[in-house]
Structure formats: structure tokens, C-alpha cells
Design an enzyme around this catalytic site. Structure first.
Site, short mmCIF file in Angstrom:
data_model
loop_
_atom_site.label_atom_id
_atom_site.label_comp_id
_atom_site.label_asym_id
_atom_site.label_seq_id
_atom_site.Cartn_x
_atom_site.Cartn_y
_atom_site.Cartn_z
N ASP B 7 -2.70 8.43 -4.08
CA ASP B 7 -1.83 7.49 -4.78
C ASP B 7 -0.41 8.04 -4.61
O ASP B 7 -0.01 8.96 -5.33
CB ASP B 7 -2.22 7.42 -6.26
N GLU B 68 -2.86 4.25 -0.81
CA GLU B 68 -2.45 2.96 -1.37
C GLU B 68 -1.36 2.36 -0.50
O GLU B 68 -0.40 3.02 -0.12
CB GLU B 68 -1.95 3.10 -2.81
N ASP B 141 -2.12 8.85 -12.21
CA ASP B 141 -2.04 8.93 -10.74
C ASP B 141 -3.30 9.56 -10.16
O ASP B 141 -3.74 9.20 -9.07
CB ASP B 141 -0.83 9.77 -10.32
#
Lengths: 196, 196
Positions: B7, B68, B141
Site C-alpha cells: 500500500d 495498489e 496501511d
């Protein structure tokens, strides 16, 4: 002082190396572009550009890397790749202990032509004249990289707007230097520091 | 299959490693965050995150890295750093010959909760349940990175939306494989491939 200018881009990343000479003069050392094939996946494209930039750093051993500052409001179709290549250039420099400066397009225009509102062609003509080149460097990305390098040489002293390293506190500076020293001996292909 | 989910973020980059188990089950291998101090210059921050991600790759030896997908219209204040960290994760993986996949936040929500419109907390609760964790991973996160890894394991087969490597032609695949082979022997710290 030797500056390596980087005009970041995923398809064409401009690279230009300039040495300062006495009397506010400058000499071009080398110029070119690092390319990646649009047919490849993004990870492999970024890897090709990273390796190309690393090759330039190791071959030309600059004292500073000057990167164009990328803004989020730039062309949305290409801004992510541009930002990522700018990041790779910064990491490649930091890994070798080379300071990084960032300059905006307006700073480049102002430094090279005297006007922050000059158009791209005026900047390129001035760069050719400043460096005593018979022809405009092609493609435009290559000329833009030279302009970034000259901008760093000629930035207003005292302002140092792009020189982020200068925002470090003494303690941070010491930490960074220690990290660099620890890294230099183990890093594959770290450029020799003998030249400096 | 072992997936390392990333992330991306400059201040906190979530990292989560998940192994697939028979019967659409998954096991958490490790989870954490790679941080960089906001006081440092951007180049040194990016270097810290790059080195942190490299350490995770070398220690956990994933088969795939799932990142991501960052969009230019995301939060403008942080999108450039986020994009740059995503790029560093992709290059670190590509340098080690590890394929990279990208998944959008909606794909993550759909894969983990069954609805592309689930909120963040629903995703985190489901991830804790899927991986049999007594507590929600913190910070968010870290949980998001685990969700990315699980998404890659559970992506619709045939769709493979994030698996960019799968968009390569056979010739490009051969080229990429040859490049990886040539690189593996010379690259410092390349992870052993014996495990596969």
C-alpha cells in the site's frame, strides 16, 4: 561543478550533463534520452529507465542531479509515469550519495532566458547558444534536461529553491553522510569518489 | 503462492505478506510498515522506503508483488509521493525478476468483502477474519497491504486485471526472462530462486 539534468518521462527521459566553467559559462558533457518500450509492462518499463539513469550516473559522475519538479495537475495521462521516473532518478542519486535538486519549469525558463514566461522554443535556442551548440539538441526532452542542468548552475545564490538538501538540519546532514559512507563500500558499481 | 502486498505511501508504506493455502484459505506471513521521516529531503525519504521494500523482498521472497494502483486524481497533496513509492516497489520487484500486479481499491473491496463499495473498516474486519487474526492489523496501511495480497490470491481467474505481466506478448515475455536471467547473477543480494 558537474550537473546531471533529468527531464523525467517514461517513454523518453531526457538526460543532459553540463560542467560549469569560470565566468558564468558552461560546457555540455553529454546529452541523450533514456527510453522504454511502451509495449512492456509498467514495472519492466520503470526498470529499464532506472537502469538507464544508473548507467548515466556511473558514467558521468555528477556532483548534483537536477530533476524537473513534477506537479499533480500536469497531464493526467502521463503524470504518474513522469512522477515515478522522477522518483527513480532521485533514489539513484541518493543511493550514490549525490545531492538532488528540483527546479520548476518556470525556474528553468527564468534562469535560461531571463523570463519565466518564455516558450519552449526560446528556452531551447538559448540553451544551444549558452552551450555553444551548432544545432538544437533533439528530441526536446534532451534539450530540456540540459536546460535543467544549466538552471541549477545559474540558480540565484542564496535562494537555492530547488536544493532540497539545503533544507536539512546539521543533524540530518550528518545522518545522511553516515548512511552514504556505510553504503558506498557495499554498493555494486558505486562511482569512484576520487574525481572530487 | 506467496504475495507481497504494497500500500504505497511516503510517510507510511504498508507491507503485508500472505501465503495461499488449499481451499481458498490464506495465511499471514508478516505485516508492517516502511516509514520515512518527513524531516528528510524527498530524495532521502524515497531512498529509505526503497531500501525498506528491498529488505522485505529479500527476506520474504514473494512470488508476486501486488501494488495498489494509484490514480492522478487522488489527494493532490500526497499523490506524487504515493506514485513514486509505487514505482519504487515495481522496480524493486522487477529487478529481482518478481512479477508485479496492480489492483484498484474497488478490486480490493470486491475481492475481500464481495462489494466494491465496502468501507475501509469492513475491509479491515474481513481481512482479520480471513487471516484468522485476533486483532485488526495497525496502522490501516498495514491492513490495506494484506488486503491487496489477498485480492491478488482471490482475483477472478481469467480476468487477471492487475496482472500486467500477462499483457506481454510471447516475444516480450522471452525478452523479459532473458533480461532477468542476465541480471540475476550480477545483482547484489538477488534472492535465491531455490525455493521455487
Amino acid at each position: 561543478m558537474r550537473v546531471l539534468g533529468v527531464d523525467p518521462g517514461l517513454t523518453r527521459c531526457g538526460v543532459g550533463v553540463v560542467d560549469s566553467l569560470p565566468g558564468r559559462k558552461a560546457r555540455m558533457v553529454d546529452v541523450g534520452v533514456v527510453r522504454s518500450e511502451p509495449e512492456l509492462s509498467v514495472d519492466l518499463r520503470l526498470l529499464r529507465v532506472a537502469e538507464g539513469l544508473e548507467e548515466w550516473l556511473e558514467r558521468t559522475v555528477p556532483d548534483v542531479v537536477a530533476v524537473e519538479r513534477v506537479f499533480a495537475q500536469n497531464n493526467r495521462g502521463t503524470v504518474m509515469g513522469t512522477a515515478q521516473v522522477a522518483g527513480l532518478a532521485m533514489v539513484a542519486a541518493a543511493r550514490r550519495g549525490v545531492p538532488v535538486a528540483m527546479h520548476t519549469p518556470s525556474e528553468v525558463k527564468a534562469a535560461v532566458t531571463g523570463s519565466g514566461r518564455a516558450d519552449k522554443e526560446q528556452v531551447q535556442r538559448m540553451i544551444a547558444r549558452i552551450l555553444g551548440l551548432a544545432e538544437l539538441p533533439r528530441p526536446a526532452d534532451a534539450a530540456d534536461a540540459l536546460a535543467l542542468a544549466v538552471t541549477h548552475l545559474w540558480r540565484p545564490s542564496g535562494a537555492l529553491q530547488g536544493g532540497e538538501r539545503n533544507e536539512l538540519t546539521p543533524a540530518q546532514r550528518a545522518w545522511a553522510a553516515a548512511e552514504r559512507t556505510a553504503r558506498t563500500s557495499s554498493h555494486r558499481g558505486a562511482p569512484s569518489r576520487a574525481r572530487r
